[in-house]
Design a protein around this motif. Structure first.
Motif, PDB file in Angstrom:
ATOM      1  N   UNK A  40     -14.744   8.941  42.885  1.00 21.86           N
ATOM      2  CA  UNK A  40     -15.816   8.377  42.055  1.00 21.86           C
ATOM      3  C   UNK A  40     -15.496   8.529  40.574  1.00 21.86           C
ATOM      4  N   UNK A  41     -15.049   9.701  40.181  1.00 24.33           N
ATOM      5  CA  UNK A  41     -14.695   9.947  38.786  1.00 24.33           C
ATOM      6  C   UNK A  41     -13.511   9.067  38.378  1.00 24.33           C
ATOM      7  N   UNK A  42     -12.529   8.932  39.251  1.00 25.69           N
ATOM      8  CA  UNK A  42     -11.377   8.063  38.964  1.00 25.69           C
ATOM      9  C   UNK A  42     -11.820   6.615  38.768  1.00 25.69           C
ATOM     10  N   UNK A  43     -12.778   6.158  39.583  1.00 26.13           N
ATOM     11  CA  UNK A  43     -13.266   4.786  39.481  1.00 26.13           C
ATOM     12  C   UNK A  43     -13.967   4.558  38.136  1.00 26.13           C
ATOM     13  N   UNK A  44     -14.760   5.527  37.691  1.00 25.43           N
ATOM     14  CA  UNK A  44     -15.429   5.403  36.388  1.00 25.43           C
ATOM     15  C   UNK A  44     -14.392   5.381  35.270  1.00 25.43           C
ATOM     16  N   UNK A  45     -13.441   6.287  35.333  1.00 25.67           N
ATOM     17  CA  UNK A  45     -12.391   6.338  34.304  1.00 25.67           C
ATOM     18  C   UNK A  45     -11.614   5.018  34.267  1.00 25.67           C
ATOM     19  N   UNK A  46     -11.251   4.492  35.444  1.00 22.94           N
ATOM     20  CA  UNK A  46     -10.500   3.236  35.511  1.00 22.94           C
ATOM     21  C   UNK A  46     -11.309   2.067  34.951  1.00 22.94           C
ATOM     22  N   UNK A  47     -12.614   2.047  35.212  1.00 23.52           N
ATOM     23  CA  UNK A  47     -13.472   0.983  34.692  1.00 23.52           C
ATOM     24  C   UNK A  47     -13.513   1.030  33.171  1.00 23.52           C
ATOM     25  N   UNK A  48     -13.648   2.222  32.619  1.00 22.96           N
ATOM     26  CA  UNK A  48     -13.664   2.375  31.165  1.00 22.96           C
ATOM     27  C   UNK A  48     -12.327   1.953  30.563  1.00 22.96           C
ATOM     28  N   UNK A  49     -11.231   2.408  31.166  1.00 17.40           N
ATOM     29  CA  UNK A  49      -9.898   2.068  30.652  1.00 17.40           C
ATOM     30  C   UNK A  49      -9.636   0.569  30.738  1.00 17.40           C
ATOM     31  N   UNK A  50     -10.039  -0.071  31.837  1.00 16.29           N
ATOM     32  CA  UNK A  50      -9.842  -1.514  31.993  1.00 16.29           C
ATOM     33  C   UNK A  50     -10.601  -2.304  30.927  1.00 16.29           C
ATOM     34  N   UNK A  51     -11.708  -1.737  30.448  1.00 17.44           N
ATOM     35  CA  UNK A  51     -12.506  -2.383  29.402  1.00 17.44           C
ATOM     36  C   UNK A  51     -11.981  -2.051  28.004  1.00 17.44           C
ATOM     37  N   UNK A  52     -10.913  -1.255  27.935  1.00  6.98           N
ATOM     38  CA  UNK A  52     -10.351  -0.873  26.645  1.00  6.98           C
ATOM     39  C   UNK A  52     -11.157   0.182  25.916  1.00  6.98           C
ATOM     40  N   UNK A  53     -11.970   0.925  26.662  1.00  3.93           N
ATOM     41  CA  UNK A  53     -12.834   1.935  26.063  1.00  3.93           C
ATOM     42  C   UNK A  53     -12.173   3.310  26.179  1.00  3.93           C
ATOM     43  N   UNK A  54     -12.085   3.979  25.056  1.00  5.04           N
ATOM     44  CA  UNK A  54     -11.596   5.352  25.045  1.00  5.04           C
ATOM     45  C   UNK A  54     -12.792   6.246  24.751  1.00  5.04           C
ATOM     46  N   UNK A  55     -13.111   7.098  25.700  1.00  5.41           N
ATOM     47  CA  UNK A  55     -14.221   8.030  25.521  1.00  5.41           C
ATOM     48  C   UNK A  55     -13.907   9.298  26.290  1.00  5.41           C
TER      49      UNK A  55
END
Length: 160
Positions: free
Chosen positions: A4-19
């Motif tokens: 679940x955490x990997x999926x959230x991280x991947x979604x953010x990265x795919x959107x070009x978001x660094x947080x």
């Protein structure tokens, strides 16, 4: 790292978001998360999943931490009566367990609404797929990435 955490991280990265994704002792409730992060409770974006009574679908209401979903207003937005979603429905349609439902990164993206109260803050925090992980974004970006429509659906008189 959980799926679940990997999926959230991947979604953010795919959107070009660094947080930053921050681990907390416990962030199962908005009060827990706000205490751990040292922010206001309303800066916590709670993911409230309800079940459409006609469709059987999981519907997502991203709500400011101290606010409650008004079922009448939420049902009007959804176009159908709403009920409580059980853990099995939430897991099957979002891929997350209760207490760690993120506003994005869902297995099957639900129809979603975003509490306009969250727009009052420069940054808001949300679960990152587990009860122990959170991330922050500008609220406008969180609404965009979640595919949520900004709306008014909170009220203290009729809550869920």
């Amino acid at each position: 790292m959980s799926k679940s955490l990997k999926r959230v991280r991947a979604t953010l990265e795919a959107a070009g978001v660094t947080t930053e994704i921050r681990e907390t002792a416990l962030a199962r409730t908005a009060v827990d998360a706000a205490t751990a992060l040292g922010c206001e409770v309303d800066q916590i974006a709670k993911s409230i999943v309800l079940r459409g009574e006609n469709s059987g679908a999981a519907l997502l209401f991203i709500t400011a931490g101290a606010q409650q979903v008004d079922l009448t207003r939420a049902a009007a937005l959804a176009g159908e009566p709403l009920g409580k979603a059980d853990a099995a429905l939430i897991r099957a349609q979002t891929g997350f367990a209760i207490g760690g439902v993120a506003p994005l990164g869902h297995i099957t993206p639900p129809r979603a609404w975003f509490d306009r109260n969250l727009l009052e803050f420069p940054l808001v925090w949300a679960a990152a797929g587990t009860p122990h992980h959170v991330f922050c974004l500008k609220p406008q970006k969180m609404a965009q990435l979640s595919g949520a429509q900004v709306a008014k659906f909170t009220d203290s008189s009729r809550v869920m």
